[in-house]
Enzyme design. Structure first.
Site, mmCIF file in Angstrom:
data_model
loop_
_atom_site.group_PDB
_atom_site.id
_atom_site.type_symbol
_atom_site.label_atom_id
_atom_site.label_comp_id
_atom_site.label_asym_id
_atom_site.label_seq_id
_atom_site.Cartn_x
_atom_site.Cartn_y
_atom_site.Cartn_z
ATOM 1 N N LEU A 46 0.835 -1.208 0.000
ATOM 2 C CA LEU A 46 0.000 0.000 0.000
ATOM 3 C C LEU A 46 0.864 1.250 0.000
ATOM 4 O O LEU A 46 0.462 2.290 -0.508
ATOM 5 C CB LEU A 46 -0.905 0.006 1.229
ATOM 6 C CG LEU A 46 -2.037 -1.014 1.226
ATOM 7 C CD1 LEU A 46 -2.687 -1.086 2.601
ATOM 8 C CD2 LEU A 46 -3.075 -0.638 0.187
ATOM 9 N N GLY B 117 8.407 5.975 6.907
ATOM 10 C CA GLY B 117 9.681 6.035 7.593
ATOM 11 C C GLY B 117 9.962 4.812 8.433
ATOM 12 O O GLY B 117 11.110 4.503 8.720
ATOM 13 N N PHE B 118 8.924 4.070 8.807
ATOM 14 C CA PHE B 118 9.157 2.947 9.709
ATOM 15 C C PHE B 118 9.110 1.602 9.017
ATOM 16 O O PHE B 118 9.499 0.606 9.581
ATOM 17 C CB PHE B 118 8.110 2.969 10.832
ATOM 18 C CG PHE B 118 8.143 4.232 11.628
ATOM 19 C CD1 PHE B 118 9.175 4.474 12.514
ATOM 20 C CD2 PHE B 118 7.169 5.186 11.456
ATOM 21 C CE1 PHE B 118 9.212 5.639 13.229
ATOM 22 C CE2 PHE B 118 7.204 6.359 12.180
ATOM 23 C CZ PHE B 118 8.235 6.600 13.071
ATOM 24 N N ASP C 23 3.459 11.797 15.481
ATOM 25 C CA ASP C 23 3.629 11.809 14.020
ATOM 26 C C ASP C 23 2.309 12.137 13.331
ATOM 27 O O ASP C 23 1.831 11.389 12.477
ATOM 28 C CB ASP C 23 4.185 10.466 13.542
ATOM 29 C CG ASP C 23 4.751 10.564 12.131
ATOM 30 O OD1 ASP C 23 4.958 11.695 11.654
ATOM 31 O OD2 ASP C 23 4.976 9.512 11.511
HETATM 32 N N1 LIG Z 1 -4.863 0.744 7.900
HETATM 33 C C1 LIG Z 1 -4.618 1.134 6.655
HETATM 34 N N2 LIG Z 1 -5.546 0.956 5.706
HETATM 35 C C2 LIG Z 1 -5.300 1.334 4.429
HETATM 36 N N3 LIG Z 1 -4.177 1.907 4.011
HETATM 37 C C3 LIG Z 1 -3.213 2.120 4.911
HETATM 38 C C4 LIG Z 1 -3.370 1.730 6.257
HETATM 39 N N4 LIG Z 1 -2.235 2.064 6.934
HETATM 40 C C5 LIG Z 1 -1.426 2.638 6.030
HETATM 41 N N5 LIG Z 1 -1.978 2.673 4.807
HETATM 42 C C6 LIG Z 1 -1.396 3.188 3.567
HETATM 43 O O1 LIG Z 1 -0.025 2.863 3.555
HETATM 44 C C7 LIG Z 1 0.747 3.992 3.245
HETATM 45 C C8 LIG Z 1 2.068 3.908 3.960
HETATM 46 O O2 LIG Z 1 1.883 4.040 5.336
HETATM 47 P P1 LIG Z 1 3.086 4.334 6.325
HETATM 48 O O3 LIG Z 1 2.522 4.563 7.657
HETATM 49 O O4 LIG Z 1 4.072 3.214 6.190
HETATM 50 O O5 LIG Z 1 3.781 5.596 5.724
HETATM 51 P P2 LIG Z 1 3.463 7.107 6.027
HETATM 52 O O6 LIG Z 1 2.199 7.209 6.757
HETATM 53 O O7 LIG Z 1 3.544 7.835 4.725
HETATM 54 O O8 LIG Z 1 4.680 7.559 6.911
HETATM 55 P P3 LIG Z 1 4.926 7.245 8.470
HETATM 56 O O9 LIG Z 1 5.899 6.135 8.456
HETATM 57 O O10 LIG Z 1 5.501 8.511 9.003
HETATM 58 O O11 LIG Z 1 3.643 6.885 9.074
HETATM 59 C C9 LIG Z 1 -0.099 5.169 3.664
HETATM 60 O O12 LIG Z 1 0.123 6.266 2.843
HETATM 61 C C10 LIG Z 1 -1.531 4.674 3.494
HETATM 62 O O13 LIG Z 1 -2.014 5.037 2.198
#
Ligand SMILES: Nc1ncnc2c1ncn2[C@@H]1O[C@H](COP(=O)(O)OP(=O)(O)OP(=O)(O)O)[C@@H](O)[C@H]1O
Ligand SMILES: *[C@@H]1O[C@H](CO)[C@@H](O)[C@H](O)[C@H]1NC(C)=O
Ligand SMILES: *[C@@H]1O[C@H](CO)[C@@H](O)[C@H](O)[C@H]1NC(C)=O
Ligand SMILES: *[C@@H]1O[C@H](CO)[C@@H](O)[C@H](O)[C@H]1NC(C)=O
Ligand SMILES: *[C@@H]1O[C@H](CO)[C@@H](O)[C@H](O)[C@H]1NC(C)=O
Ligand SMILES: *[C@@H]1O[C@H](CO)[C@@H](O)[C@H](O)[C@H]1NC(C)=O
Ligand SMILES: [Mg+2]
Length: 674
Positions: free
Chosen positions: A361, A365-366, A480
């Site tokens: 998806l 950062g993590f 965050d």
């Molecule tokens: N529970 C969820 N349901 C649907 N999509 C999700 C879900 N969690 C995350 N995503 C998708 O996955 C992507 C990546 O999430 P991730 O948290 O790894 O990165 P981020 O939010 O851009 O950065 P950070 O690591 O600072 O949170 C998000 O942009 C979102 O579109």
């Protein structure tokens, strides 16, 4: 005296009588094998007798004949011009091909005027005739051929036939090899196949009928002969003849011809052979080369089979070990309290189809987030794979994440469970079908949200943050807050995700950590300065998010021409100073909106992102403002003028430090100045 004479005459008669009888009565002989000392058999050419008693007519020498004759003459006629008496013979033979492809020629039972055929040729003449005397009536040769090559010259029918030959290789009658079995069925026999077979030849002196019969070894003589003809042999055979066998070899094609046993009789039936006493024939294919290969094959298979067996076991073990390792996870004692929400890695692996690229998806950062479907419940999930190099403080981290995850709030992304492996932590969330807020705001999105929807999302995120800060038994700092961590559920409610994850970077109990985790642009100046996250730093980030939602712009944007950074906060101030803050709003929100609400959100955004943490409102106040329960204090742009300057300085400092990083850095390492 007379009596004495009479007695003597009688005596001499009785002495003579066996001889008289032998010339006019029957004669027979039997060989159950040709074991030495071999009497009354003469071997000529390449014919030999093997030590175990096989009469071997041919060997590997090319273009030679082999003959074996019974050395005593046989009286076929009682007088030189008389009729040929009945005679009968039977023998067991076998033909071994030397090369499976190039085999042939065949052999014959022969009745000849002498106990030799010195002028006969090899090859197709089978040691019976030569090129000039073939077909000559003066040969006085009668033969039964077991022919294994089709010779057009002699009108042979095929490469596997039995023929009756008189003075010529052109048979007077012939048949393909075989026999009529007890049920009257014709069964083929193959002459060259290393099998023992029996042949019977019978001549009836009265009817002049010649019958040739054959059968597989150990079978009774078939009633119906294979081939027969009527021919008076009186003109063919002389009074005394010799019987035997003939065969020959050619230039390349050849076989080994064996006679295992033989009996013969004139004026009577040939005595039956004692089949059990006959010698054994060598097995086919005993050439040195073949034996070598055969032995080698046997050796190879002897070695190969255990090796393969061991190898397959090794592979199996490796497979199991790999599988174990692949699905290995870590469980420690302290985790027993979380047993309920601990998930199996194997299940997650299958749910996400092995964390395939096409289920990804997004990455942050993590770690990366993968879409999946739980195999049993068919529930859609989002699995976040977080790699944690540092294991210290992990226990606290996991328990915090899990305890936060367990509290249910309609504006938090529900945490379904977690799984821990050697170097990673997997967090399993409810799948949010509408993705993150970020994709509705920036880069001219295909679908966007109108003001009502945006306002609902903002209020949702605010109530979630309020819940974390004040309603939960302990204060939880999100650390965050940003557009990509706001996810939209099926009803487009804003739900806050990734709570507490930033702690992973700033782990440890020392609040004065030098590591600052968060996303650049959302970081409060005091956070950068002290390295410490507080509820006020969360409020700062929330303020930036408010501006982002209302303006549809990123917190930090690059001016196209100069590449210079433009802060969203500066931009909004600019419009406010010019007297129309509403000009900052996102044109994509449409025409249906309440100016009062948009203005309030823009101003609240500026207030929340005040550089002085003490000047920022709490989430409780923010919620009141948003719900219209309290009025935003009357502020003028001038009140916040110093704030603008402070922010500008902060960001320029940050820019210097992060010269190599991107604008969406999560972990910026910054000295806190001490
Ligand atoms: N529970 C969820 N349901 C649907 N999509 C999700 C879900 N969690 C995350 N995503 C998708 O996955 C992507 C990546 O999430 P991730 O948290 O790894 O990165 P981020 O939010 O851009 O950065 P950070 O690591 O600072 O949170 C998000 O942009 C979102 O579109
Ligand atoms: C075949 O037999 C003859 C006669 O016994 C012998 O001289 C000859 O060497 C043999 N040939 C082979 C190839 O064994
Ligand atoms: C041979 O047989 C025929 C009948 O088949 C007979 O007429 C003739 O006398 C016989 N000859 C001798 C010499 O026995
Ligand atoms: C063929 O055999 C006959 C004897 O039957 C002999 O006289 C003659 O010379 C032989 N011919 C050849 C070509 O060997
Ligand atoms: C026997 O052999 C002949 C040719 O020689 C072939 O046509 C026939 O099919 C064979 N019969 C069987 C039962 O194999
Ligand atoms: C040849 O042999 C077959 C089978 O025994 C027989 O039916 C046929 O009559 C014989 N032909 C001649 C010409 O003898
Ligand atoms: Mg995220």
């Amino acid at each position: 005296m007379f009596v004495k004479l009479l007695a003597m005459v009688f005596f001499s008669f009785s002495l003579l009588s066996p001889f008289l009888k032998s010339s006019s009565q029957s004669l027979d002989f039997t060989y159950n094998g040709f074991r030495p000392p071999l009497t009354d058999i003469s071997l000529q050419g390449i014919a030999t007798v093997t030590p175990n008693g096989l009469l071997k007519l041919t060997n590997a020498t090319t273009q030679k004949t082999g003959h074996a004759f019974y050395t005593k003459p046989i009286r076929f006629k009682d007088s030189p011009n008389g009729n040929v008496s009945s005679f009968s013979t039977t023998f067991v033979f076998a033909i071994n091909p030397r090369l499976r492809v190039l085999s042939g020629l065949g052999m014959a039972f022969v009745v000849a005027p002498k106990a030799s055929l010195p002028y006969a040729h090899a090859s197709q003449y089978m040691g019976l005739f030569n090129a000039t005397n073939n077909g000559d009536d003066t040969n006085h040769v009668f033969a039964i051929e077991l022919d294994t090559i089709p010779n057009l010259e002699f009108y042979d029918m095929n490469e596997n036939h039995v023929g009756i030959d008189i003075n010529s290789l052109m048979s007077i009658n012939s048949s393909r090899a075989g026999y009529w079995d007890k049920t009257g069925q014709f069964k083929n026999l193959t002459l060259i196949n290393s099998k023992r077979m029996q042949v019977w030849i019978d001549y009836d002196g009265l009817s002049h009928r010649i019958d040739v019969t054959m059968a597989p070894f150990n079978e009774d003589k078939p009633r119906k002969p294979l081939v027969s003809t009527v021919k008076d042999l009186s003109s063919v055979l002389l009074q005394d003849m010799f019987v035997g066998f003939s065969s020959s070899t050619a230039l390349i094609i050849s076989s080994d011809h064996f006679v295992l046993g033989w009996s013969f009789a004139v004026k009577g039936k040939a005595p039956p052979l004692a089949l059990s006493k006959l010698p054994k024939i060598p097995r086919f294919g005993p050439t040195k080369m073949q034996r070598f290969y055969k032995n080698r094959m046997r050796l190879v298979s002897l070695v190969l089979i255990p090796v393969l067996f061991i190898l397959s076991i090794v592979f199996l073990v490796r497979f199991i070990v790999r599988r174990r390792r692949k699905f290995a996870e870590e469980i420690e004692d302290w985790e027993t309290e979380f047993a309920k929400i601990r998930l199996k890695f194997k299940d997650l692996y299958y749910a996400t189809k092995g964390f395939k690229e096409n289920g990804l998806l997004g990455s942050g950062g993590f770690g990366s987030v993968y879409k999946g479907v739980m195999p049993k419940t068919k529930k859609k999930i989002a699995v976040k794979r977080v790699s944690n190099e540092s294991r210290q403080g992990l226990k606290e981290f996991v328990s915090e994440i899990v305890s936060i995850g367990r509290m249910s709030h309609r504006n938090l992304v529900p945490l379904l469970g977690y799984c821990r492996r050697k170097n990673e932590l997997l967090l399993v969330y409810d799948y949010m079908p509408n993705g993150s807020l970020e994709k509705y705001l920036h880069d001219s999105p295909e679908v966007t949200l109108d003001w009502k929807q945006r306002f609902k999302v903002i209020k949702g995120v605010a109530s979630a943050l309020f819940f974390l800060h004040e309603e939960w038994e302990q204060v939880v700092i999100h650390r965050d807050i940003k557009a990509s961590n706001v996810l939209l559920d099926a009803e487009l409610n804003g739900r806050l995700g990734d709570f507490g994850l930033a702690r992973l970077c700033g782990h440890g109990s020392d609040p004065l950590t030098t590591h600052v985790a968060g996303t650049w642009g959302y970081l409060a100046p005091d956070h950068i300065r002290t390295g410490r996250a507080t509820t006020a730093t969360d409020v700062f980030a929330f303020g930036v998010l408010l501006l982002e939602v209302a303006c549809g712009r990123r917190p930090i944007e690059y001016q196209n021409e100069s590449g210079e950074r433009v802060l969203l906060v500066d931009l909004v101030y600019g419009f406010w100073n010019e007297g129309n803050i509403l000009d900052a709003k996102d044109p994509n929100i449409g025409s249906e909106y309440e100016e009062r609400e948009v203005e309030m959100v823009l101003k609240l955004g500026l207030l929340c992102s005040h550089s002085d943490p003490l000047a920022r409102p709490t989430m409780r106040q923010v919620l009141n403002y948003l719900n219209g329960d309290a009025m935003l204090p009357d502020l003028s742009p001038l009140d916040l003028r110093w704030n603008e300057m402070m922010l500008g300085i902060q960001h320029r400092v940050g820019e210097l430090i992060m010269s190599n990083g991107g604008s969406s850095m999560v972990d910026s390492i910054l000295s806190d100045g001490r």
